[in-house]
Design an enzyme around this catalytic site. Sequence first.
Site, mmCIF file in Angstrom:
data_model
loop_
_atom_site.group_PDB
_atom_site.id
_atom_site.type_symbol
_atom_site.label_atom_id
_atom_site.label_comp_id
_atom_site.label_asym_id
_atom_site.label_seq_id
_atom_site.Cartn_x
_atom_site.Cartn_y
_atom_site.Cartn_z
ATOM 1 N N SER A 143 5.235 4.045 7.796
ATOM 2 C CA SER A 143 6.149 3.124 8.246
ATOM 3 C C SER A 143 6.387 3.256 9.641
ATOM 4 O O SER A 143 6.239 4.338 9.927
ATOM 5 C CB SER A 143 7.261 2.901 7.155
ATOM 6 O OG SER A 143 8.335 2.319 7.668
ATOM 7 N N TYR A 156 14.278 7.572 3.271
ATOM 8 C CA TYR A 156 13.044 6.854 3.472
ATOM 9 C C TYR A 156 12.154 7.218 4.577
ATOM 10 O O TYR A 156 11.008 7.536 4.587
ATOM 11 C CB TYR A 156 13.356 5.124 3.253
ATOM 12 C CG TYR A 156 11.979 4.253 3.395
ATOM 13 C CD1 TYR A 156 11.031 4.233 2.499
ATOM 14 C CD2 TYR A 156 11.628 3.772 4.799
ATOM 15 C CE1 TYR A 156 9.728 3.568 2.800
ATOM 16 C CE2 TYR A 156 10.443 3.104 4.995
ATOM 17 C CZ TYR A 156 9.609 2.886 3.771
ATOM 18 O OH TYR A 156 8.542 2.183 3.952
#
Length: 250
Positions: A143, A156
Amino acid sequence: MTSFISGKVVVITGASSGIGEATAKLLARRGAKVVLGARRQDKLDRIVAQIKAADGEAVSQSLDVTVQAENDAIVQLALDTFGGLDAVFLNAGLMPNSPLSALKTDEWHRMVEVNVTGVLNGIAAVLPTFIEQKSGHVIATSSVAGLKAYPGGAVYGGTKWFLRDFMEVLRLESASEGTNIRTATIYPAAINTELLQTISDQRTAKGAQSLYERYGIAPDRVADVVAYALDLPPDTTVNEFTIGPANQPW
């Protein structure tokens, strides 16, 4: 023009929706034999049926990436069904972002289990085959949060920073050991998938929804990059890809 995708056997985790589903369908159209894993077997069955209806080759199996035995089983399914394994796309992931002060510790640990342990289990499942045949391609979804820190994304982002280091070490060790395992790490920005639905913190969810409505792009764009990586000649590799809209704020 030679296609290096046609005939390849590819295991895809997190394949029941979003990026995984889009990638499975694209690779099957390009002639790959896809092996799909996710927790939702009913959705996998639908995708496999759609691929077969379009004359593609696909099988599926329920997969919880946090369980080593289930990762081993889907690799064995690929070997038993198609006689080999050329690549794995480690795509399963969760993103229930929240401020650390919200103390959503259960969500923290679940992210680590899926986003980190799930990758470790997937690698442990495919490495024996890749090492023995001295070839293989590992592609993983990280990501932009694995490149830059964002408020609300401490855990995350931490799992995705881990993935960046892990994939680079895998590449370096393969080069030094002569196992010829190629790697590609993908860093998507806002991709319109079900990940937003996992955010339980209402303030974070509202902010994310607004961001994705403005900048979100289709999962097919990530699928295109996976296909590009797999279609590179055997003596060529690109190790990292960042994907986002041209007007992205990242």
